[in-house]
Every structure is written in structure tokens, then in C-alpha cells.
Write a protein that holds these residues in place. Structure first.
Motif, PDB file in Angstrom:
ATOM      1  N   THR A 122      38.067  40.683  28.016  1.00 19.63           N
ATOM      2  CA  THR A 122      37.645  39.290  27.882  1.00 19.63           C
ATOM      3  C   THR A 122      37.533  38.665  29.261  1.00 19.63           C
ATOM      4  N   LYS A 123      36.313  38.235  29.584  1.00 18.37           N
ATOM      5  CA  LYS A 123      36.084  37.598  30.889  1.00 18.37           C
ATOM      6  C   LYS A 123      36.453  36.110  30.816  1.00 18.37           C
ATOM      7  N   GLY A 124      36.365  35.529  29.646  1.00 16.78           N
ATOM      8  CA  GLY A 124      36.668  34.114  29.428  1.00 16.78           C
ATOM      9  C   GLY A 124      35.982  33.689  28.152  1.00 16.78           C
ATOM     10  N   PRO A 125      36.127  32.459  27.706  1.00 16.72           N
ATOM     11  CA  PRO A 125      37.023  31.442  28.256  1.00 16.72           C
ATOM     12  C   PRO A 125      38.469  31.692  27.803  1.00 16.72           C
ATOM     13  N   GLY A 126      39.395  31.042  28.486  1.00 18.97           N
ATOM     14  CA  GLY A 126      40.794  31.205  28.121  1.00 18.97           C
ATOM     15  C   GLY A 126      41.682  30.739  29.249  1.00 18.97           C
ATOM     16  N   MET A 127      42.955  31.063  29.131  1.00 17.06           N
ATOM     17  CA  MET A 127      43.918  30.685  30.169  1.00 17.06           C
ATOM     18  C   MET A 127      43.838  31.711  31.303  1.00 17.06           C
ATOM     19  N   GLY A 128      43.776  31.219  32.526  1.00 14.16           N
ATOM     20  CA  GLY A 128      43.568  32.087  33.678  1.00 14.16           C
ATOM     21  C   GLY A 128      44.560  33.227  33.806  1.00 14.16           C
ATOM     22  N   ALA A 129      45.851  32.916  33.808  1.00 13.57           N
ATOM     23  CA  ALA A 129      46.852  33.950  34.079  1.00 13.57           C
ATOM     24  C   ALA A 129      46.852  35.067  33.029  1.00 13.57           C
ATOM     25  N   PRO A 130      46.873  34.745  31.724  1.00  7.69           N
ATOM     26  CA  PRO A 130      46.820  35.818  30.722  1.00  7.69           C
ATOM     27  C   PRO A 130      45.522  36.634  30.802  1.00  7.69           C
ATOM     28  N   LEU A 131      44.396  35.960  31.072  1.00  5.59           N
ATOM     29  CA  LEU A 131      43.122  36.676  31.194  1.00  5.59           C
ATOM     30  C   LEU A 131      43.203  37.711  32.313  1.00  5.59           C
ATOM     31  N   THR A 132      43.824  37.297  33.433  1.00  9.10           N
ATOM     32  CA  THR A 132      43.908  38.157  34.604  1.00  9.10           C
ATOM     33  C   THR A 132      44.674  39.444  34.299  1.00  9.10           C
ATOM     34  N   VAL A 133      45.743  39.335  33.506  1.00  4.59           N
ATOM     35  CA  VAL A 133      46.545  40.512  33.174  1.00  4.59           C
ATOM     36  C   VAL A 133      45.671  41.585  32.529  1.00  4.59           C
ATOM     37  N   CYS A 134      44.881  41.178  31.523  1.00  8.11           N
ATOM     38  CA  CYS A 134      44.036  42.137  30.821  1.00  8.11           C
ATOM     39  C   CYS A 134      42.936  42.663  31.732  1.00  8.11           C
ATOM     40  N   ALA A 135      42.369  41.777  32.570  1.00  2.00           N
ATOM     41  CA  ALA A 135      41.281  42.204  33.461  1.00  2.00           C
ATOM     42  C   ALA A 135      41.788  43.265  34.428  1.00  2.00           C
ATOM     43  N   ILE A 136      43.007  43.096  34.963  1.00  2.00           N
ATOM     44  CA  ILE A 136      43.553  44.065  35.916  1.00  2.00           C
ATOM     45  C   ILE A 136      43.747  45.423  35.245  1.00  2.00           C
ATOM     46  N   VAL A 137      44.330  45.402  34.055  1.00  2.68           N
ATOM     47  CA  VAL A 137      44.569  46.669  33.355  1.00  2.68           C
ATOM     48  C   VAL A 137      43.232  47.322  32.984  1.00  2.68           C
ATOM     49  N   ALA A 138      42.252  46.513  32.560  1.00  2.00           N
ATOM     50  CA  ALA A 138      40.939  47.063  32.195  1.00  2.00           C
ATOM     51  C   ALA A 138      40.269  47.697  33.419  1.00  2.00           C
ATOM     52  N   ARG A 139      40.326  47.008  34.553  1.00  2.00           N
ATOM     53  CA  ARG A 139      39.709  47.559  35.777  1.00  2.00           C
ATOM     54  C   ARG A 139      40.402  48.857  36.177  1.00  2.00           C
ATOM     55  N   THR A 140      41.724  48.861  36.080  1.00  2.00           N
ATOM     56  CA  THR A 140      42.479  50.070  36.441  1.00  2.00           C
ATOM     57  C   THR A 140      42.061  51.240  35.551  1.00  2.00           C
ATOM     58  N   CYS A 141      41.981  50.995  34.227  1.00  2.00           N
ATOM     59  CA  CYS A 141      41.578  52.058  33.300  1.00  2.00           C
ATOM     60  C   CYS A 141      40.171  52.551  33.633  1.00  2.00           C
ATOM     61  N   ALA A 142      39.253  51.608  33.913  1.00  2.00           N
ATOM     62  CA  ALA A 142      37.864  51.983  34.204  1.00  2.00           C
ATOM     63  C   ALA A 142      37.816  52.893  35.435  1.00  2.00           C
ATOM     64  N   LEU A 143      38.628  52.570  36.445  1.00  2.00           N
ATOM     65  CA  LEU A 143      38.639  53.380  37.669  1.00  2.00           C
ATOM     66  C   LEU A 143      39.310  54.739  37.430  1.00  2.00           C
ATOM     67  N   LEU A 144      40.460  54.685  36.738  1.00  2.00           N
ATOM     68  CA  LEU A 144      41.206  55.921  36.451  1.00  2.00           C
ATOM     69  C   LEU A 144      40.373  56.918  35.651  1.00  2.00           C
ATOM     70  N   TRP A 145      39.708  56.373  34.616  1.00  2.00           N
ATOM     71  CA  TRP A 145      38.957  57.231  33.696  1.00  2.00           C
ATOM     72  C   TRP A 145      37.516  57.433  34.157  1.00  2.00           C
TER      73      TRP A 145
END
Lengths: 334, 238
Positions: A77-100
């Protein structure tokens, strides 16, 4: 064939889901629940997501029975929403995309709800009522965009209900809205509340402050159940009215209700009565898909991915404000 | 009498019938009972809207804004009887029909109508009439002198066209600038969603609105900007 994983964490729900061509392989979720009388705040919500995301990810992969190598696109989820919770998912998603070594795609949360609703209910081209803790919009599709015909002029309907639950000190488990709904079923006496419709828009903050300001007096003549009942009857009547106005305006005969408030059975019932009176069809889903989840992000992302939408990693950011009509709908050709 | 009633269409909140009342073509707007809402709420909303509609029509008359003439109000049967324009087109349909043509002259006609809409809305606001549901479905074009011009070109003959505002159910009388700002915002939003192929339509209307009269205009513009900011930039969570 597209297999997509979706990460959702724009508010107090953390969800991860995996979908294969519209078939749901897994749909896992955790909800951050606050004590009665309190709402959820960005920092604590983000901490909740941080503490749970790895476990939910493992659970989603295990349930789906697929390996990360089989995934075609990582959606979040890129948005809309609360910044801090959104960031948590974005970081994990980016990490998975790079790892895999998989492509990544940011998804608009509202579009996720709409596409999930269309998938589950098979509604073709509905007028959409999107009602949740942060959004209240009447949406219809036209020329490659989901266009907003009506919306709240101030607070969202879910926010209005949640805050009233706090006034009454109702429990936040499983959700304040659910508890209001159960109380409302026992309500008998109807209290006239401000009713504020402006064309296809509504204003809800006035109702909330009306009740907040008089709560002690009101409780002398009305039970908490009566107040929940009156609040629901009033705000839902407003929502059904603007939905009907948008349907008449767009000559539409289908309604789809999505978003967390969409699983309220009284709202579905009222909408159903309106639809049957004008020969229209109503579509709604249950709490597995109405309430924020990862599958909807995976599904909407998979549609966009299959239609050729790509996002370079450096654009895989989050934004708190992201309008439904900002998204170019590449996957529909009607 | 009810046997003679012919239903014209079912709108969002009323059934529309046509009949002949005292020898005139008449539209009956019946706000039928809405079973989805609480009966007390339904009764109070219906009564209030019938009152608002009748009141605003009369007020428009003194303000020089063309609306259907009011013939009869029947609270018992939840009805308003008013003038029926047999030959008319909604501004919404007019704009949609324009799509089939790319003629520059037709676009000028749209500009003429945009100016007319801006001036008319301003005239209502000057008289503190807040429409409450300004959309192109609620604006009609009629001919001043009935002509025999073919349907597809008749509405382009702008020197013979008048603008009629209808559907005052959500209207009310208020002097505040806030309500005028909201009214304009509702119109802007309706145009963006319905006529997204004419992105400059609202700005043209707004220019005409501003130039029609200078009174209070700064306050109205700034209030409109406030309302707009509330809608567009509001944080949206969940």
C-alpha cells in the motif's frame, strides 16, 4: 498467470495476502487494538506492525503453499494512510522484492478495496460506496479513472462511529464499529440528530460534536443503545441517500459497498431496501474482505502488473494523501 | 385523478409524474416514502425539503432566476405541483451531446452557457439562496420562443435559450459565506466527475460568477478555497 503478494498496513490492520489470478491463496491479518476510550496513534501502530510483520509474512507464505520464487510481483500500500505504519510495510515489501529479485508495485488503498469488491461479488460496473475509518466516498468508473462523485466534507463515517464509541467507552475489540452495531440492535428510541447532505457530499462532524457536547444530558433520557441506534440510522440514511443520488445521476443500477464500515449489516440492509425500490442490485462482502487486508492489495497490484504498469524501486515510496482519482486504471478497457 | 397520472421518471428522491393542472402542463414531484430510513426521520426530511423547495422557488422568482412556476403544495400526499417544460434538455445531456462534434462554434456556445450558469448561481447567492445540489442534471435549457429547429441544433442557438434551475429540495436560505463556498465546491466536484472531458468548465463558470458582481466576492473566494482544501488535502487513513 500472475501470482502476487500484497502488504497492507495503512491503519491499525496489518495484512498480508497472496493471490493467483484472482484465486486467494492466503489472507492473514493482525489488528492493533487499543484500550476502550482510546484511538490508535501512528507511532504505536507502526510498532505493532513491526513486531508482527515477519510472523504474518511467514504465515501467509506457509498457508499459500508457494515459494517466494513463484511470486511475480510484490505489492504494497503506497497510500493513503498513516505515514509511520505505511512505511513499515513499504520497507518490508522493498526488502522482499530485492531479496527475491522481483518487481515491486505500490497500490492505492482505495483502488484495492474497489477491485477486491468487484472480484468477490462479480459486480461489473457498480457505483461504489467506500466507507471506512478514513474514507467516505461515492465512486464511479469513467474513462480510465475511478472518479469521486461524492465524499465527506470533513470526517469519515468510520471515524465518526469510532469516536462516538470512545465517548461511550465501548471496547475496541474486535472493532469499535462492530460494538456500536451490536448495541444499536437493542436500541428502541430514536433521537433526532443533525442531518447534513450537500448534493452528493455529506458532513458528519456536526453530528459527532452534537452528541459529544450533550452526552450527559442525553444519557438521562436515552440508553447508550438508543444513541448507537439513532446515530447509525441517521448517518447511514445520509450515505444511502447520496448513493442513490449518484446512481440517478450516473444512470447506474449496481451498488458495491466496500471498506470496513461496509460489513455493517444495518447499512447493507438499508442499501438493499433502497436498491429494491429502484430495481437495482446491491453487492457487499463480509469482514474478510471489507476490512483492510493484504489480498486486496495483491489483487489490485496483479491487475495493474498484468496491464503493464511498472514502478522503479526508487519510486516505491509512501504517501499519506493519495486520491482515488489519481490512479490511471490501465486494466479496464470499458 | 391518480388514474390519469403518467410517471415520467423516478429520480433520486422523488417520483415525477406529468399531468394537466388547471389547463397547464404540470409536473408532480412526489417525495415517496423511503422505507430504508426511520419513519420519523423520513417524515421530517420530506416535510423540510418540500418547504425548502417551495420557498426557494418563490425567492428565485423575486431574484430574477428562472425556475419552474410553483402551482400547488400538498403535504398530505408529499407532493409539489409545478410548471412542466415539455421541450427542454438538461445541461448534462447538452454537454454530453456536444462530444459528437468538434465544431469551434459549438464550443463557443458552451462558453456562453458557462457564463450564464456562473451569473445565475451568483444571482442566487446574492439573494442568499443556497441551492445545495448544483449539478448539470439540475439545470435545464429551454427556448425563449419555441422554434421548429431540429433537436440536434436547436440547443446551439444560444440567443434564443434560457437557463432554468430546478430541484431545490436541498436548498436553503442563508447569508453565510461558508454555505456559498460549499455550494460552489459541490458544483466543481459534480463537473469534474461528470464532465471530465471539459476540464476548464468550472473555471469559466467561476470567472463569470466573480465578474457578475463584486459584492463580498473576496470573502466568498477565500471561503471556497478553505472548503476545497478541507476536501482535497484531508488526511485519509484506512
Amino acid at each position: 498467470m500472475v501470482i502476487a503478494i500484497g502488504f497492507e498496513g495503512s491503519a491499525n490492520k496489518l495484512g498480508i495476502g497472496i493471490v493467483k489470478d484472482g484465486e486467494i491463496l492466503s489472507n492473514c491479518r493482525r489488528t492493533y487494538i487499543t484500550p476502550p476510550g482510546e484511538g490508535f496513534l501512528p507511532r504505536e501502530t507502526a510498532e505493532h506492525h513491526q513486531q508482527n510483520i515477519h510472523e504474518v509474512l511467514q504465515e501467509a507464505l506457509d498457508q499459500s503453499g508457494i515459494t517466494p520464487q513463484e511470486i511475480d510481483v510484490v505489492c504494497y500500500t503506497k497510500g493513503p494512510g498513516m505515514g509511520a505504519p505505511l512505511t513499515v510495510c513499504a520497507i518490508v515489501a522493498r526488502t522482499c522484492a530485492l531479496l527475491w529479485n522481483k518487481p515491486i508495485l505500490g497500490v492505492n488503498h482505495c483502488i484495492g478495496h474497489i477491485e477486491m469488491g468487484r472480484l468477490i461479488t462479480k459486480a461489473n460496473n457498480p457505483t461504489v460506496l467506500y466507507v471506512s475509518g478514513g474514507n467516505t466516498q461515492i465512486i464511479a468508473y469513467s474513462r480510465q479513472r475511478y472518479r469521486i462523485f461524492g465524499e465527506t466534507l470533513d470526517i469519515a463515517v468510520g471515524n465518526c462511529l469510532d469516536r462516538f464509541a470512545r465517548v461511550l467507552k465501548l471496547s475496541n475489540a474486535p472493532s469499535p464499529g462492530y460494538n456500536i452495531e451490536q448495541m444499536a440492535k437493542k436500541g428502541k428510541k430514536y433521537l433526532h440528530l443533525p442531518y447534513c447532505v450537500k448534493g452528493m457530499d455529506v458532513s458528519l462532524s456536526g453530528i459527532l460534536s452534537y452528541m459529544e457536547d450533550r452526552i450527559d444530558e442525553l444519557l438521562k433520557d436515552y440508553t447508550p443503545e438508543d444513541l448507537c441506534y439513532s446515530l447509525q440510522e441517521t448517518v447511514f440514511a445520509m450515505l444511502v441517500e447520496i448513493t442513490e443520488r449518484a446512481m440517478a445521476h450516473c444512470a447506474s443500477d449496481e451498488v458495491l459497498i466496500v471498506g470496513g464500515v461496509g460489513c455493517n449489516e444495518r447499512l447493507q440492509e438499508m442499501m438493499g431496501v433502497m436498491c429494491s425500490e429502484r430495481g437495482a442490485n446491491i453487492f457487499a462482502t463480509d469482514e474478510r474482505f471489507c476490512i483492510d487486508n493484504g489480498v486486496m492489495i495483491a489483487h489490485a497490484g496483479a491487475l495493474a502488473h498484468a496491464a503493464g504498469t511498472r514502478m522503479p524501486l526508487e519510486h516505491a515510496t509512501v504517501t499519506q494523501r493519495y486520491r482515488t482519482d489519481d490512479v490511471l486504471v490501465t486494466w479496464r478497457d470499458d | 385523478m391518480s388514474a390519469e397520472l403518467k410517471i415520467l421518471k423516478q429520480g433520486a428522491e422523488a417520483k415525477l409524474y406529468i399531468c394537466n393542472y388547471l389547463g397547464k402542463p404540470t409536473l408532480i414531484k412526489e417525495r415517496f416514502k423511503k422505507n430504508y430510513r426511520h419513519p420519523d426521520l423520513d417524515t421530517s426530511i420530506t416535510k423540510e425539503r418540500i418547504k425548502n423547495e417551495a420557498r426557494s422557488i418563490v425567492r428565485c422568482k423575486t431574484a430574477g432566476v428562472k425556475t419552474p412556476a410553483l402551482y400547488l403544495v400538498d403535504f398530505e400526499r408529499r407532493r409539489i405541483y409545478m410548471e412542466h417544460f415539455e421541450h427542454s434538455i438538461t445541461v448534462k445531456d447538452f454537454i454530453i451531446n456536444l462530444k459528437s462534434t468538434t465544431n469551434q462554434g459549438d464550443m463557443n456556445t458552451l462558453d456562453v452557457y458557462a457564463d450564464l450558469i456562473g451569473g445565475t448561481v451568483r444571482k442566487m447567492h446574492e439573494n442568499n439562496i443556497i441551492h445545495g445540489d448544483l449539478t448539470t442534471s439540475n439545470m435545464l435549457l429551454i427556448e425563449k420562443d419555441p422554434s421548429n429547429i431540429a433537436e440536434n441544433t436547436k440547443w446551439l442557438n444560444h440567443s434564443n435559450i434560457e437557463l432554468v434551475i430546478i430541484d431545490f429540495g436541498l436548498s436553503f436560505i442563508d447569508t453565510s459565506v461558508e454555505d456559498k463556498g460549499v455550494d460552489l465546491y459541490v458544483l466543481e466536484r459534480a463537473l469534474i466527475s461528470t464532465h471530465n472531458d471539459y476540464p476548464n468548465l468550472f473555471s469559466r463558470i467561476f470567472e463569470a460568477y466573480k465578474s457578475y458582481s463584486k459584492k463580498n466576492i473576496k470573502e466568498i473566494i477565500s471561503k471556497y478555497e478553505d472548503v476545497r482544501a478541507r476536501g482535497r488535502k484531508r488526511t485519509m487513513v484506512g
